[in-house]
Design an enzyme around this catalytic site. Structure first.
Site, mmCIF file in Angstrom:
data_model
loop_
_atom_site.group_PDB
_atom_site.id
_atom_site.type_symbol
_atom_site.label_atom_id
_atom_site.label_comp_id
_atom_site.label_asym_id
_atom_site.label_seq_id
_atom_site.Cartn_x
_atom_site.Cartn_y
_atom_site.Cartn_z
ATOM 1 N N GLY A 176 -3.675 -7.144 2.966
ATOM 2 C CA GLY A 176 -3.604 -6.128 3.984
ATOM 3 C C GLY A 176 -2.684 -6.409 5.142
ATOM 4 N N ARG A 203 1.661 -8.265 -8.652
ATOM 5 C CA ARG A 203 2.673 -7.397 -8.068
ATOM 6 C C ARG A 203 1.977 -6.455 -7.092
ATOM 7 N NH1 ARG A 203 7.235 -8.251 -10.956
ATOM 8 N NH2 ARG A 203 7.045 -8.670 -13.191
ATOM 9 N N ALA A 204 2.768 -5.793 -6.245
ATOM 10 C CA ALA A 204 2.207 -4.831 -5.313
ATOM 11 C C ALA A 204 1.497 -3.720 -6.071
ATOM 12 C CB ALA A 204 3.319 -4.237 -4.460
ATOM 13 N N THR A 206 -0.517 -1.227 -3.847
ATOM 14 C CA THR A 206 -0.328 -0.205 -2.818
ATOM 15 C C THR A 206 0.520 -0.723 -1.659
ATOM 16 O OG1 THR A 206 -2.368 -0.903 -1.739
ATOM 17 C CG2 THR A 206 -2.546 0.877 -3.324
ATOM 18 N N SER A 207 0.944 -1.974 -1.712
ATOM 19 C CA SER A 207 1.683 -2.571 -0.593
ATOM 20 C C SER A 207 3.174 -2.598 -0.902
ATOM 21 C CB SER A 207 1.170 -3.994 -0.352
ATOM 22 O OG SER A 207 1.562 -4.835 -1.418
ATOM 23 N N THR A 211 3.102 -11.035 -3.893
ATOM 24 C CA THR A 211 3.757 -12.345 -3.975
ATOM 25 C C THR A 211 4.643 -12.431 -5.215
ATOM 26 O OG1 THR A 211 2.042 -13.449 -2.690
ATOM 27 C CG2 THR A 211 3.326 -14.824 -4.177
ATOM 28 N N ASP A 264 -14.492 -0.069 -1.426
ATOM 29 C CA ASP A 264 -14.304 -1.380 -0.838
ATOM 30 C C ASP A 264 -15.608 -2.114 -1.097
ATOM 31 O OD1 ASP A 264 -12.561 -2.971 0.377
ATOM 32 O OD2 ASP A 264 -12.721 -2.072 2.359
ATOM 33 N N SER A 272 -13.774 -10.100 -8.782
ATOM 34 C CA SER A 272 -12.352 -10.024 -9.095
ATOM 35 C C SER A 272 -11.639 -11.332 -8.735
ATOM 36 C CB SER A 272 -11.747 -8.844 -8.325
ATOM 37 O OG SER A 272 -10.343 -8.919 -8.308
ATOM 38 N N LYS A 296 -7.184 -5.360 5.954
ATOM 39 C CA LYS A 296 -8.212 -4.970 4.984
ATOM 40 C C LYS A 296 -9.609 -5.302 5.509
ATOM 41 C CE LYS A 296 -9.591 -5.557 0.137
ATOM 42 N NZ LYS A 296 -9.482 -4.194 -0.369
#
Lengths: 502, 502
Positions: A176, A203-204, A206-207, A211, A264, A272, A296
Site C-alpha cells: 500500500g 507483479r502489480a 492494483t499498484s 517488486t 480486507d 495468503s 493498506k
C-alpha cells in the site's frame, strides 16, 4: 448420459473463470436442459473441468454443432483443434457442501479446506462458489485453528521448496505504499551477510509496480524452481517472480474474487502470506507493515489485530515471525513505477550522493531487523552490520551477482515523454495521498510501460515557492502523458500544500 | 476520463450478468488499463450500467474499434445498432460497502438493504457482489429486524397492487413436491366463495413444472398489472405468471445466485415469499409446507424454525399469516409435468370418477384453511364450505370463468410418445423419491415440452405383481423418450418395492 461436440477456441479471455459457449439450437443444450449460466462438466480424454455456459444466438459467430471455450477453459482441458469433448451435468463438487457449511457458521477442519483448495485449483468451483467462500471466511468467522488449517491446506496444494537445515530468512510487506521498494536492497544485504534469502515476489495487481515488475527492469525474473535453486545455491539470495512457481497457487484464485469485492479479510491475508512463506521454505519471516491513513493498514489497532493473528498462525506452522511497524504516511523514495523505482534501488546500492535517504534508512532498518532474527545473531547488532555491508559495496556486488545469476543485469531505461507538475502557490508540503499519486502513475502507463510513472521532487516538510516543480510525469507515449496529466490537473489535494504564512 | 466505441450485439446470452466484449488491442483497454473481469461503466445517452469485461483475442469475431454487449447488457442499456457508448472506471456503488459491512458481521437497516436492492436492479452490482450478499445473510446472520427491513426493501423496489379495504387471500407452497398442483383448485374455490385471490405464480426453475407452466396449458398467463386487475375485478381470482409484473423484482436476482450455490437460507426465503405477497396486496396468507425426507423442508424442526420466522416477519409487515404443514412423503396426483398436472386439476374440478383423491383432499384442506382465515369466517366451517363449492360445480364454473377472462380456456394435449415402466418384481410400494422422479420428468422434456413428463399409475401402499405398470413416460419426441428411459432404467430405488412375502 453424455454427448459430444467439436471444440473450437472462442478467443475470449474471461480470466480464470472457465466459460463454454454453445449455440442456442445445440441439440445437447436442448436434451440436457442447459441454459445460460448452467454449470457443465466437460470431459476430454483423461481431463475434465466444470465451465459456465453462455448461449450464443443464431447468426452470431458459433456453429450449431460446435462448442467454443474461453482461453482458460481451453488451457485447463489441454484442448486441441478438432477435439470432441463430452458434455454432461456435473455432480456438485464435495467441497461445495463445505462452503455451505462454513456459510452456515460451522467450523471446518484441514480436510474441509483442502477439498476447497483442490477443487479451486481444478476449476471445479465457480467464481460464485469462491465469492461465497471468501465471504463466509470474512469478518471474524475463522478461528485460529481454522486459519492454521486453511494456511496448511493452501501450502500443501502447491510446490514447496526445501532448504534442508539452513536458516532461511524472508520478508513480506503488507502493501500500500508507493515506491517502497526496499526488497532488492534487503535481499542483497542479507545474502551478502551469508544467509539464504530465496525471495519470490508478485507483479502489480492494483499498484503501479510490484517488486517483480521493478526487478524485471534490471534482470530476468521468470525463473522456474530449478533455476531459482541454482541462483540461491550460488549467491544465497534471489529476486524472482513467484507466479511461475506455484507456491500456494490457490491464493491467486481467492485474491481474484476478493479484489473486486474489496474484502480486507485478516484471516485470508494471514493464510495468503504465510502459506507462501512456508511453501518457499522460510524459517524466519519479517512482516513489514506500513501504517498510515492512506496505506493498506490504516491504524495501530488494525496493525495489532493483524499482527496477533500472523504471529499465532506462524507459530503453529513452525515459522519464526517478527513484525516491523513502519511509517505509512507518504511514498518512499522518488520513483513510482518499475524503472523509476529501480533507479532509486540502484542509487542506494551504489551509494550515490543523491540516493533517497528514506529508502536507504527503511532498507537498513528491515535488513538489520532480519539479521537480528537469525539464530546465530547478536541481537541489536543487525543494523550496524547491514549498514556496513551496504557502505562497503558488498551489497551492491551481491545484487549484481544475483542479477547475473538470474540471466544478466541491465540498466533501467528513461521514458521518452516527461513533464513537470508545479506548485500552484507557495507553501509547505504536509501530506501526499498514496492512493491518488499511485493512480496518476498507473494512468501514465505503469506497470505495463516499464519506464512510466511519477518521480517525486519534494518531500513532506519541504517549503516551496509558487511554480516550483513538485513531481514529474513519465510516459512512453504523448497520449498516455496527456491522460495522466488530465487526471492530475483535475484533482486537488494529491499533494497538500499549507498556505505560506510568511 | 471517458472514451467512446461503437456498440455491436454479441448474441451471447450470459443470463442476467451484463458482459462487455472488447478487443485485446482496443485503445480504451490499453489507456484505461482494462483487463479481463474488470468492471466497466458504460454510458449511453441517459442510461448507464456496470458490466464485466471479457477480452476477445486477435483474429476472432470482434473488430478492434467495436465493443460487443451480452444480451442482458444490450437490453439494460437500450442499445441500438450504431450507438456509440462511453467507457470508464466506475465508482464502486455505495451498496458495495453495505455488503462488506454485512460480511464483516454488522447490522444493516432498511436504507442499507434498499441500496443493495436498488443497485441489484440497476445492474450495478456484479454476480460476485450478489454471491457475497447472500452468503453474508446465510445461516443465522440476519436478525428479525433485518429480515423485516430486507423484506420491506424488496417489496418497495417493485410494483405493488392495491385492493383498497378488501380482504385479499393468498397462499404459497414452500416447494419440492412433484405434482402438488393444488393452487388452481384452491383459487377457484376461494374466488367462488366471494373472496379476492389475485394469485401470481412462478415458472419452474429446477422442477418439472411451476404453477404458471401448468396454468399456461389451460389459459394465457402472461398478463400485465392492468389485465390482472380486470380479471380479478370481474372474477375475484386469477392465476397469472408473476414474472411480468415486477412484484419484488430483486428476488429473481438473489435466487439466480442462491440456486447454483444451493443455499437454503431461511431469511432469504422469508424475504422472498413475504415481499411478493405484500407487493401483491395480500392481507391473509396461508403457507403450505410439505415436510418429508425428499421434500424441500425435510424435518418438523426445520418447518418450525421457518414457521417462526415467517410468522414474526409477516406480523411486522401487517400480514395475517397461517402455516399449513402437510405430508411431503411422495408426489401428489398422477401427473408430473405441465399438461399431465393440468389433467389432474381438471379431473378434480370436474368431479371425474377417477380424479386423484390425494390432490382433491389437499386442495380442500388448503381452501378450507384459507376460508377459515377470512375475518368474517365461522372458524372450522371452511373445509365443509370448500367441499360444497367443489362438489356443486361452483368451483369448476369459477375456474372456467377465470380462464375465459385471462384469454380463453384450452384442453391440455397428450404427448405423442408414451411408454410404461413396469415392476421388476412383485411387492408393495413403500416410497417414491421426489427428486429422482422429478428428474425423469425433466429428462422427458418437462417443462419446456408441455405434454412431457411422468404419469404415476400406483400409490404408496399398493400391492403389485411383477410386470405390472408403475408409471408412464410421456415425451414429444422419440429421442427425449429414450433419454428419460435410459436414466430411469439406470436407477434403482426411484420407486421402492418391498419384496412380496406371501
Amino acid at each position: 448420459m453424455t454427448e459430444t461436440l467439436a471444440l473450437v477456441s472462442s478467443g475470449i479471455d474471461t480470466y480464470r473463470q472457465p466459460v463454454v459457449y454453445m449455440h442456442e439450437d445445440c441439440h445437447i443444450c436442448r436434451s440436457e436442459g442447459f441454459a445460460a449460466q448452467t454449470r457443465i462438466r466437460i470431459d476430454l480424454k483423461d481431463r475434465w473441468i466444470i465451465a459456465t455456459l453462455n448461449v450464443v444466438g443464431r447468426g452470431a459467430w458459433l456453429a450449431v454443432d460446435q462448442a467454443a471455450l474461453s482461453v482458460s477453459a481451453w488451457a485447463a482441458l489441454g484442448a486441441e483443434i478438432g477435439d470432441d469433448a463430452a458434455f454432461s451435468h456435473p455432480e456438485p463438487p464435495a467441497s461445495a457442501s463445505m462452503i455451505r457449511a462454513k456459510a452456515y457458521g460451522e467450523r471446518l477442519d484441514q480436510a474441509g479446506f483442502a477439498g476447497i483448495v483442490s477443487d479451486t485449483l481444478n476449476s471445479r468451483l465457480s467464481d460464485l462458489d469462491l465469492a461465497a467462500f471468501v465471504t463466509a471466511c470474512a469478518g471474524d468467522r475463522l478461528n485460529e485453528a481454522e486459519t492454521v488449517a486453511l494456511t496448511r491446506a493452501m501450502k500443501e496444494a502447491g510446490q514447496t521448496l526445501d532448504w534442508g537445515q539452513h536458516t532461511v530468512l524472508d520478508k513480506h510487506c503488507v502493501g500500500g505504499l508507493p515506491g517502497n521498494r526496499t526488497t532488492p536492497i534487503v535481499v542483497a544485504i542479507v545474502a551478502a551477510a551469508g544467509y539464504l534469502f530465496p525471495k519470490t515476489s508478485s507483479r502489480a495487481i492494483t499498484s503501479p509496480a510490484g517488486t517483480a515488475d521493478t526487478m524485471e527492469v534490471m534482470a530476468p525474473v521468470a525463473l522456474d524452481a530449478a533455476a531459482l535453486r541454482r541462483v540461491v545455491e550460488a549467491e544465497g539470495g534471489c529476486l524472482v517472480w513467484g507466479g511461475g512457481l506455484a507456491l500456494s497457487p490457490a491464493d491467486d484464485h481467492f485474491i481474484r474474487v476478493e479484489r473486486p469485492l474489496d474484502f480486507d479479510s485478516t484471516d485470508q491475508l494471514v493464510a495468503s502470506v504465510l502459506s507462501k512463506k512456508a511453501a518457499a521454505g522460510a524459517t524466519h519471516v519479517l512482516i513489514d507493515m506500513p501504517v498510515g491513513p492512506t496505506a493498506k493498514v490504516r491504524s495501530a489497532g488494525a496493525a495489532e489485530a493483524l499482527g496477533i493473528r500472523l504471529s499465532s498462525v506462524a507459530k503453529a506452522l513452525g515459522l519464526n515471525l517478527a513484525l516491523h511497524i513502519s511509517d505509512g504516511m507518504a511514498p518512499v523514495g522518488r520513483g513510482i513505477g518499475p524503472a523509476l523505482e529501480a533507479m532509486d534501488v540502484l542509487a542506494v546500492l551504489r551509494r550515490a550522493p543523491d540516493a533517497p535517504v528514506d529508502l536507504r534508512a527503511r532498507a537498513l532498518d528491515l535488513a538489520g531487523h532480519l539479521l537480528d532474527l537469525a539464530p546465530d545473531a547478536v541481537v541489536g547488532q543487525g543494523r550496524v552490520r547491514a549498514q556496513s555491508l551496504l557502505d562497503s559495496g558488498a551489497a551492491e556486488a551481491k545484487f549484481m551477482a544475483i542479477c547475473a545469476a538470474q540471466g544478466g543485469f541491465r540498466e533501467p531505461g528513461t521514458a521518452a515523454q516527461q513533464i513537470e507538475i508545479r506548485a500552484p502557490h507557495a507553501g509547505q508540503l504536509t501530506a501526499i495521498d498514496n492512493r491518488r499519486i499511485a493512480r496518476i502513475a498507473k494512468l501514465a502507463g505503469a506497470p505495463r510501460q516499464k519506464s512510466a510513472g511519477v518521480r517525486l521532487l519534494v518531500r513532506i516538510g519541504d517549503h516551496m515557492d509558487k511554480g516550483q516543480p513538485l513531481y514529474e510525469l513519465h510516459a512512453e507515449t504523448p497520449g498516455e502523458l496527456a491522460y495522466a496529466l488530465a487526471y492530475a490537473e483535475s484533482q486537488t489535494g494529491v499533494l497538500t500544500l499549507s498556505e505560506a504564512v510568511s
